[in-house]
Scaffold this motif. Sequence first.
Motif, PDB file in Angstrom:
ATOM      1  N   MET A  90       0.842  -1.180   0.000  1.00 59.64           N
ATOM      2  CA  MET A  90       0.000   0.000   0.000  1.00 59.64           C
ATOM      3  C   MET A  90       0.884   1.238   0.000  1.00 59.64           C
ATOM      4  N   VAL A  91       0.380   2.312  -0.606  1.00 62.00           N
ATOM      5  CA  VAL A  91       1.143   3.556  -0.707  1.00 62.00           C
ATOM      6  C   VAL A  91       0.330   4.696  -0.125  1.00 62.00           C
ATOM      7  N   GLY A  92       0.907   5.416   0.843  1.00 60.69           N
ATOM      8  CA  GLY A  92       0.255   6.588   1.405  1.00 60.69           C
ATOM      9  C   GLY A  92      -0.952   6.250   2.250  1.00 60.69           C
ATOM     10  N   ASP A  93      -1.858   7.217   2.379  1.00 64.19           N
ATOM     11  CA  ASP A  93      -3.081   7.068   3.165  1.00 64.19           C
ATOM     12  C   ASP A  93      -4.284   6.950   2.237  1.00 64.19           C
ATOM     13  N   PRO A  94      -5.352   6.277   2.693  1.00 66.00           N
ATOM     14  CA  PRO A  94      -6.543   6.160   1.847  1.00 66.00           C
ATOM     15  C   PRO A  94      -7.296   7.481   1.748  1.00 66.00           C
ATOM     16  N   ALA A  95      -8.014   7.655   0.649  1.00 67.85           N
ATOM     17  CA  ALA A  95      -8.843   8.838   0.441  1.00 67.85           C
ATOM     18  C   ALA A  95     -10.299   8.416   0.398  1.00 67.85           C
ATOM     19  N   THR A  96     -11.155   9.168   1.070  1.00 67.84           N
ATOM     20  CA  THR A  96     -12.579   8.833   1.154  1.00 67.84           C
ATOM     21  C   THR A  96     -13.284   9.187  -0.145  1.00 67.84           C
ATOM     22  N   ILE A  97     -14.096   8.265  -0.652  1.00 71.64           N
ATOM     23  CA  ILE A  97     -14.843   8.520  -1.888  1.00 71.64           C
ATOM     24  C   ILE A  97     -16.329   8.225  -1.743  1.00 71.64           C
ATOM     25  N   GLY A  98     -16.788   7.778  -0.579  1.00 74.43           N
ATOM     26  CA  GLY A  98     -18.205   7.460  -0.442  1.00 74.43           C
ATOM     27  C   GLY A  98     -18.660   7.433   0.990  1.00 74.43           C
ATOM     28  N   ASP A  99     -19.965   7.430   1.175  1.00 71.57           N
ATOM     29  CA  ASP A  99     -20.576   7.439   2.496  1.00 71.57           C
ATOM     30  C   ASP A  99     -20.573   6.038   3.102  1.00 71.57           C
ATOM     31  N   PRO A 100     -20.948   5.913   4.397  1.00 74.71           N
ATOM     32  CA  PRO A 100     -21.001   4.576   5.025  1.00 74.71           C
ATOM     33  C   PRO A 100     -21.811   3.577   4.210  1.00 74.71           C
ATOM     34  N   LEU A 101     -21.300   2.369   4.139  1.00 72.68           N
ATOM     35  CA  LEU A 101     -21.870   1.346   3.278  1.00 72.68           C
ATOM     36  C   LEU A 101     -22.569   0.250   4.066  1.00 72.68           C
ATOM     37  N   VAL A 102     -23.413  -0.474   3.367  1.00 73.72           N
ATOM     38  CA  VAL A 102     -23.956  -1.718   3.883  1.00 73.72           C
ATOM     39  C   VAL A 102     -22.929  -2.807   3.619  1.00 73.72           C
ATOM     40  N   ALA A 157     -31.426   1.689  -2.033  1.00 73.69           N
ATOM     41  CA  ALA A 157     -31.011   2.034  -3.386  1.00 73.69           C
ATOM     42  C   ALA A 157     -29.535   1.749  -3.570  1.00 73.69           C
ATOM     43  N   ALA A 158     -29.155   1.468  -4.795  1.00 69.53           N
ATOM     44  CA  ALA A 158     -27.748   1.298  -5.146  1.00 69.53           C
ATOM     45  C   ALA A 158     -27.216   2.606  -5.718  1.00 69.53           C
ATOM     46  N   THR A 159     -26.016   2.956  -5.304  1.00 70.30           N
ATOM     47  CA  THR A 159     -25.347   4.147  -5.823  1.00 70.30           C
ATOM     48  C   THR A 159     -24.382   3.733  -6.928  1.00 70.30           C
ATOM     49  N   ILE A 160     -24.456   4.414  -8.049  1.00 67.98           N
ATOM     50  CA  ILE A 160     -23.522   4.195  -9.149  1.00 67.98           C
ATOM     51  C   ILE A 160     -22.664   5.439  -9.275  1.00 67.98           C
ATOM     52  N   LEU A 161     -21.366   5.258  -9.145  1.00 67.96           N
ATOM     53  CA  LEU A 161     -20.436   6.382  -9.120  1.00 67.96           C
ATOM     54  C   LEU A 161     -19.492   6.288 -10.310  1.00 67.96           C
ATOM     55  N   GLU A 162     -19.588   7.278 -11.207  1.00 70.34           N
ATOM     56  CA  GLU A 162     -18.716   7.322 -12.373  1.00 70.34           C
ATOM     57  C   GLU A 162     -17.637   8.381 -12.164  1.00 70.34           C
ATOM     58  N   ASN A 163     -16.497   8.177 -12.802  1.00 68.95           N
ATOM     59  CA  ASN A 163     -15.393   9.123 -12.689  1.00 68.95           C
ATOM     60  C   ASN A 163     -15.093   9.425 -11.227  1.00 68.95           C
ATOM     61  N   TRP A 164     -15.046   8.355 -10.410  1.00 68.28           N
ATOM     62  CA  TRP A 164     -14.914   8.546  -8.968  1.00 68.28           C
ATOM     63  C   TRP A 164     -13.619   9.228  -8.537  1.00 68.28           C
ATOM     64  N   PRO A 165     -12.478   9.133  -9.260  1.00 69.88           N
ATOM     65  CA  PRO A 165     -11.299   9.860  -8.783  1.00 69.88           C
ATOM     66  C   PRO A 165     -11.534  11.359  -8.615  1.00 69.88           C
ATOM     67  N   ALA A 166     -12.452  11.913  -9.428  1.00 70.60           N
ATOM     68  CA  ALA A 166     -12.745  13.344  -9.311  1.00 70.60           C
ATOM     69  C   ALA A 166     -13.513  13.662  -8.033  1.00 70.60           C
ATOM     70  N   ALA A 167     -14.119  12.623  -7.437  1.00 68.50           N
ATOM     71  CA  ALA A 167     -14.911  12.849  -6.227  1.00 68.50           C
ATOM     72  C   ALA A 167     -14.131  12.601  -4.951  1.00 68.50           C
ATOM     73  N   ILE A 168     -12.846  12.241  -5.062  1.00 69.46           N
ATOM     74  CA  ILE A 168     -12.050  11.934  -3.872  1.00 69.46           C
ATOM     75  C   ILE A 168     -11.944  13.158  -2.984  1.00 69.46           C
ATOM     76  N   ARG A 169     -12.212  12.930  -1.695  1.00 71.34           N
ATOM     77  CA  ARG A 169     -12.012  13.996  -0.727  1.00 71.34           C
ATOM     78  C   ARG A 169     -11.145  13.451   0.376  1.00 71.34           C
ATOM     79  N   LYS A 170     -10.270  14.251   0.889  1.00 68.42           N
ATOM     80  CA  LYS A 170      -9.372  13.799   1.940  1.00 68.42           C
ATOM     81  C   LYS A 170     -10.145  13.609   3.235  1.00 68.42           C
ATOM     82  N   PRO A 171      -9.808  12.535   4.043  1.00 65.43           N
ATOM     83  CA  PRO A 171     -10.514  12.302   5.292  1.00 65.43           C
ATOM     84  C   PRO A 171     -10.151  13.370   6.317  1.00 65.43           C
TER      85      PRO A 171
END
Length: 424
Positions: free
Chosen positions: A98-110, A410-424
């Motif tokens: 693994m490299v670096g720290d993870p970046a958050t891209i989505g809300d809490p999941l089932v 509901a199911a969430t479909i996320l396209e072009n998710w790298p653009a949605a990355i936000r730091k934790p």
Amino acid sequence: MSANGGTPVQVTRPDSAHGVTGHRFPVLLPDGRHFLFVSVPFGLDNKGGLCVGSLDGGPTREIGRVESGVVWQAPDWLITTRNAALVAWRFDFHALKMVGDPATIGDPLVGSQYSGGPVVSASAGGTLTFLTRQETPARLEWYDLYAGHPMGTPPLAAGPYTTVNLSPDDRRAIVSEQSEPTRSDIVLVELDRGVTSRLTQAPDNADYAVWSNDGTRVTYVEGASGTVRVRSLIDGSTRAFLADDHAFKRVYGWTPDDRAVLYGRLDAATKWDVWLLPVDGSPPQPCLRSPANELAAQISSDGRWLKYTSDESGATEACVVPFKAPGLKYQVTIGGGDGAFSFDARRFYYALVKDPRAVWAAEVRTQPAFSLGPAKVVFHIPGDQVNWALARDERRILRLVPAEKPAPQAATILENWPAAIRKP
């Protein structure tokens, strides 16, 4: 295994000496030779080992700790969860780390806790899909099964409760509370006043507990370690059992004399088995152990019979055998179902998969061997509750019902998710 068929070749070997019981959900890496997988059971950190192995069967090694399985996303991302939220983690597949720290891209999941399974699906084109967690509070309610209507609500505020179990005198209950996205606690409730006492604290993590027959103790499985714990409600002390056995477990109940706990244990060779754990410190004893899954066990209150479910025939059926005595198996249901003895062991209640809300009752016959008399539908279980427990009069249930209308899943479909990355 070759795509053309042939003999499977084992490429990993769980380290049972260090408590590892399984390797799950492999993900092949781009080099076509290495793969990632998750080791179980999870540890006290509520995480499993993210490990790397090779198809030639070489040594495996742990490279990280994860709450769920991972999926690979080109060119160099691993998608997993942290604190139940979806995260992306850079991965160097040349150095296999693994490299670096993870970046958050989505809300809490089932997700299925402790299973090691992934909670997201990724397409080769970079699209993700996942289910988000729904936090719907629940409240307690008494319900009359024969009249078919509610009977009142204990004075307990609604909360993130998921299971309920009544005390032998129907005056108290233990409920499981989803305290955090990745852990839950056991809470004792005085039903007449709504007073609560938390019986577990972090790092313990339990989602179900059962009462002793005298109402002075409860037992539960600590989810991460597989330790069976017995908590005294008199002095608050807790005893730990099977701390060195990290297999998946679940508790079912106690023997009528409260000298042993009936529990289930998942075995790599024999699947789910039924075991008996003496609370005097004696070694555990297997009760039912076969190549089939034996689950949902119950000892009748007279101590003569052991009820369980078995998938030996293909469908999961309710069965009864003599407890600690030789005798034939009696299959109760046909086509799938489950059931339980009445509190006095004179009747047997059961429901069928084809109509799970209809509850049948039949008289227990013991001569010349165990059998059931003619059965009839005695009541219907309402379909709008989260969980429920039967009262001693066998006419009422204490149930958890949604305190508000649940949002549609509901199911969430996320396209072009790298653009949605936000730091934790």
